[in-house]
Design a protein around this motif. Structure first.
Motif, PDB file in Angstrom:
ATOM      1  N   GLY A 280       0.810  -1.221   0.000  1.00  0.00           N
ATOM      2  CA  GLY A 280       0.000   0.000   0.000  1.00  0.00           C
ATOM      3  C   GLY A 280       0.837   1.263   0.000  1.00  0.00           C
ATOM      4  N   LEU A 281       1.955   1.249  -0.731  1.00  0.00           N
ATOM      5  CA  LEU A 281       2.881   2.375  -0.737  1.00  0.00           C
ATOM      6  C   LEU A 281       2.778   3.177  -2.021  1.00  0.00           C
ATOM      7  N   LEU A 282       3.036   4.464  -1.895  1.00  0.00           N
ATOM      8  CA  LEU A 282       3.080   5.360  -3.043  1.00  0.00           C
ATOM      9  C   LEU A 282       4.447   6.015  -3.086  1.00  0.00           C
ATOM     10  N   GLU A 283       5.056   6.050  -4.256  1.00  0.00           N
ATOM     11  CA  GLU A 283       6.402   6.600  -4.380  1.00  0.00           C
ATOM     12  C   GLU A 283       6.393   8.118  -4.293  1.00  0.00           C
ATOM     13  N   VAL A 284       7.382   8.663  -3.602  1.00  0.00           N
ATOM     14  CA  VAL A 284       7.598  10.108  -3.574  1.00  0.00           C
ATOM     15  C   VAL A 284       8.368  10.475  -4.833  1.00  0.00           C
ATOM     16  N   GLU A 285       7.845  11.438  -5.565  1.00  0.00           N
ATOM     17  CA  GLU A 285       8.455  11.806  -6.840  1.00  0.00           C
ATOM     18  C   GLU A 285       9.870  12.335  -6.632  1.00  0.00           C
ATOM     19  N   LEU A 286      10.808  11.838  -7.441  1.00  0.00           N
ATOM     20  CA  LEU A 286      12.209  12.235  -7.334  1.00  0.00           C
ATOM     21  C   LEU A 286      12.472  13.443  -8.213  1.00  0.00           C
ATOM     22  N   LYS A 287      13.052  14.485  -7.633  1.00  0.00           N
ATOM     23  CA  LYS A 287      13.398  15.697  -8.353  1.00  0.00           C
ATOM     24  C   LYS A 287      14.912  15.763  -8.553  1.00  0.00           C
ATOM     25  N   GLY A 288      15.323  16.444  -9.600  1.00  0.00           N
ATOM     26  CA  GLY A 288      16.743  16.703  -9.810  1.00  0.00           C
ATOM     27  C   GLY A 288      17.449  15.737 -10.728  1.00  0.00           C
ATOM     28  N   GLY A 289      16.798  14.679 -11.142  1.00  0.00           N
ATOM     29  CA  GLY A 289      17.416  13.710 -12.046  1.00  0.00           C
ATOM     30  C   GLY A 289      16.629  12.419 -12.083  1.00  0.00           C
ATOM     31  N   ASP A 290      16.873  11.627 -13.116  1.00  0.00           N
ATOM     32  CA  ASP A 290      16.130  10.379 -13.295  1.00  0.00           C
ATOM     33  C   ASP A 290      16.831   9.179 -12.681  1.00  0.00           C
ATOM     34  N   TYR A 291      18.125   9.300 -12.386  1.00  0.00           N
ATOM     35  CA  TYR A 291      18.890   8.145 -11.914  1.00  0.00           C
ATOM     36  C   TYR A 291      19.693   8.521 -10.670  1.00  0.00           C
ATOM     37  N   THR A 292      20.014   7.505  -9.860  1.00  0.00           N
ATOM     38  CA  THR A 292      20.774   7.744  -8.624  1.00  0.00           C
ATOM     39  C   THR A 292      22.056   6.921  -8.552  1.00  0.00           C
ATOM     40  N   TRP A 293      22.290   6.060  -9.521  1.00  0.00           N
ATOM     41  CA  TRP A 293      23.493   5.227  -9.532  1.00  0.00           C
ATOM     42  C   TRP A 293      23.972   5.087 -10.967  1.00  0.00           C
ATOM     43  N   GLU A 294      25.299   5.052 -11.130  1.00  0.00           N
ATOM     44  CA  GLU A 294      25.849   4.879 -12.474  1.00  0.00           C
ATOM     45  C   GLU A 294      27.174   4.142 -12.406  1.00  0.00           C
ATOM     46  N   LYS A 295      27.536   3.581 -13.548  1.00  0.00           N
ATOM     47  CA  LYS A 295      28.783   2.824 -13.660  1.00  0.00           C
ATOM     48  C   LYS A 295      29.334   3.002 -15.072  1.00  0.00           C
ATOM     49  N   SER A 296      30.654   3.124 -15.175  1.00  0.00           N
ATOM     50  CA  SER A 296      31.348   3.257 -16.468  1.00  0.00           C
ATOM     51  C   SER A 296      30.865   4.474 -17.248  1.00  0.00           C
ATOM     52  N   LYS A 297      30.833   5.620 -16.591  1.00  0.00           N
ATOM     53  CA  LYS A 297      30.329   6.839 -17.222  1.00  0.00           C
ATOM     54  C   LYS A 297      31.179   7.213 -18.431  1.00  0.00           C
ATOM     55  N   GLY A 298      30.493   7.539 -19.537  1.00  0.00           N
ATOM     56  CA  GLY A 298      31.163   7.952 -20.762  1.00  0.00           C
ATOM     57  C   GLY A 298      31.676   6.832 -21.625  1.00  0.00           C
ATOM     58  N   LYS A 299      31.580   5.591 -21.166  1.00  0.00           N
ATOM     59  CA  LYS A 299      32.056   4.441 -21.934  1.00  0.00           C
ATOM     60  C   LYS A 299      30.885   3.765 -22.642  1.00  0.00           C
ATOM     61  N   PRO A 300      31.155   2.884 -23.611  1.00  0.00           N
ATOM     62  CA  PRO A 300      30.059   2.217 -24.330  1.00  0.00           C
ATOM     63  C   PRO A 300      29.119   1.420 -23.426  1.00  0.00           C
ATOM     64  N   ASN A 301      29.636   0.920 -22.315  1.00  0.00           N
ATOM     65  CA  ASN A 301      28.803   0.135 -21.403  1.00  0.00           C
ATOM     66  C   ASN A 301      28.295   0.968 -20.213  1.00  0.00           C
ATOM     67  N   TRP A 302      28.167   2.257 -20.410  1.00  0.00           N
ATOM     68  CA  TRP A 302      27.690   3.170 -19.365  1.00  0.00           C
ATOM     69  C   TRP A 302      26.271   2.767 -18.927  1.00  0.00           C
ATOM     70  N   VAL A 303      26.111   2.558 -17.636  1.00  0.00           N
ATOM     71  CA  VAL A 303      24.816   2.142 -17.081  1.00  0.00           C
ATOM     72  C   VAL A 303      24.380   3.148 -16.025  1.00  0.00           C
ATOM     73  N   ARG A 304      23.111   3.550 -16.073  1.00  0.00           N
ATOM     74  CA  ARG A 304      22.523   4.421 -15.050  1.00  0.00           C
ATOM     75  C   ARG A 304      21.205   3.799 -14.585  1.00  0.00           C
ATOM     76  N   GLU A 305      20.980   3.816 -13.287  1.00  0.00           N
ATOM     77  CA  GLU A 305      19.785   3.188 -12.728  1.00  0.00           C
ATOM     78  C   GLU A 305      19.207   4.030 -11.605  1.00  0.00           C
ATOM     79  N   LYS A 306      17.912   3.902 -11.417  1.00  0.00           N
ATOM     80  CA  LYS A 306      17.218   4.558 -10.305  1.00  0.00           C
ATOM     81  C   LYS A 306      16.994   3.503  -9.221  1.00  0.00           C
ATOM     82  N   LEU A 307      17.928   3.462  -8.279  1.00  0.00           N
ATOM     83  CA  LEU A 307      17.869   2.464  -7.217  1.00  0.00           C
ATOM     84  C   LEU A 307      17.419   3.055  -5.883  1.00  0.00           C
TER      85      LEU A 307
END
Length: 408
Positions: free
Chosen positions: A169-196
């Protein structure tokens, strides 16, 4: 009060302490939750002294991993009620003796333990019945758009986490300031960003904090970005927060489209949290619109004042046209006299009073409990049925009728 949370990946290093110090200066949180501290309790005690917080509670690391810690200022009244390697549960007592529960959560990072994590959340929801909010690193995602990069997140895991959130019965609080909170290998072909990292709350918490905010704070030297939760307790003010719809909003072309978009972005949960989320969104939108509206009124007044001395036919037409616009603005947000206001309020109260309802089978009901049942059945038919996108018409309807119509 503000609540900061950060997956620090080790708070024993000088670099992590410096980053935390910068966060405290820029965000000025009253309460801090750190996950993956990678240190023992005694190290947290030394850290608390360095940053000048009042008190703390810590969960030791296990081996070379894990470790949780919360710390708070003197202005915060809180009591730890439960903890594990993955969470710290606290009761927060705010001003006016407003009490609520905050769960600082760190989900199992192993994908093979997703079901274990979901069952753990279902147990947490049963722990207490006071207003509840849970935030931080869930290591889970709700929809495909929560990830950018190669290898989409498995749909079965998305569905499982979404079902868990709905079951709780939970409702998410809307996140402001960006779509993702975690990233790996920034700028590389395998760059991954996730909202964790997220925050969820139940209906009781949303009633107390309908204007809450959740903001992601971007930092350069960390793969996890902190999040800042800002509850806004409307019970502190003399006048309790009450949402009021303004007819003037309908004159803004983008209003309806933006509200519909916000409604459809909310995951299918109970009706009340969805309504609270949409009403708080409209309230925020309305405050921005009011400033635009006020500027329009000032501009219209200035235009009229500049035309007062014009006497030719073309000039008079301009005055009349601007005068009509001014009257439109004026009546849309005018304040009327006290006697007229009382008369208007009494008429409005009378017109808003529902004495009879007609259900879809032409059944006329006038009892309060029966009318409540009719309304509840109607909205359950809309929101709990297969018509999840709200685009198809509902077969059954209810109508309001007056005493005069009953007599006729």
């Amino acid at each position: 009060m503000n609540y900061l949370s950060w997956n620090c990946r080790g708070v024993g290093s000088l670099r992590a302490v410096r980053i935390l110090g910068d966060l405290l200066k820029s965000s000025n949180p009253d309460f801090v939750f750190l996950s993956e501290t990678l240190v023992e309790k005694k190290d947290i005690a030394e850290l608390v002294k360095k940053i000048g917080f009042f008190d703390y509670f810590a969960v030791d690391r296990v081996g070379r991993g894990g470790g949780l810690a919360i710390m708070w200022k003197r202005s915060v009244r809180c009591k730890v009620i439960d903890f594990s390697r993955n969470h710290i549960d606290v009761h927060i007592m705010e001003r006016s003796n407003v009490s609520w529960r905050l769960t600082c959560y760190y989900g199992f990072p192993e994908r093979s333990r997703r079901h274990e994590a979901w069952n753990f959340l279902r147990r947490l929801v049963k722990y207490d019945n006071i207003p509840w909010c849970i935030f931080r690193d869930f290591n889970d995602m709700l929809c495909a758009s929560d990830k950018a990069g190669p290898h989409p997140h498995p749909q079965s895991l998305l569905d499982g986490f979404k079902a868990t959130v709905e079951d709780c019965g939970l409702l998410e609080v809307e996140l402001k300031g960006g779509d993702y909170t975690w990233e790996k290998s920034k700028g590389k072909p395998n760059w991954v960003r996730e909202k964790l990292d997220r925050a969820f709350a139940d209906a009781n918490w949303w009633r107390k904090f309908p204007l809450c905010k959740l903001t992601v704070i971007h930092i350069i030297k960390s793969d996890h970005d902190p999040i800042l939760l800002e509850p806004v307790n409307t019970e502190f003010s003399r006048k309790q927060f009450r949402f009021k719809f303004e007819n003037t909003w309908l004159h803004e072309p983008s209003f309806k489209e933006e509200v519909i978009k916000h409604w459809r972005q909310i995951h299918k949960l109970h009706l009340l949290p969805k309504l609270l989320s949409v009403s708080s969104y409209m309230a925020r939108w309305g405050r921005t619109f009011f400033h635009k509206f006020r500027d329009k009124v000032k501009k219209q007044k200035a235009t009229l004042y500049s035309l007062v001395d014009i006497s030719d036919d073309d000039g008079l037409n301009v005055i009349l046209r601007n005068g009509r616009n001014w009257r439109t603005y004026f009546y849309m947000r005018s304040y009327i006299g006290s006697n007229e206001q009382k008369l208007f309020a009494s008429k409005r109260k009378k017109s808003n009073h529902i004495t009879h309802l007609v259900a879809g089978d032409n059944e006329v009901v006038d009892n309060h409990d029966e009318m409540s049942r009719v309304v509840l059945d109607y909205f359950q038919n809309i929101f709990d049925g297969d018509n999840t996108d709200n685009t198809q018409p509902v077969n059954e309807e209810i109508r309001v009728i007056t005493d005069e119509q009953i007599q006729d």
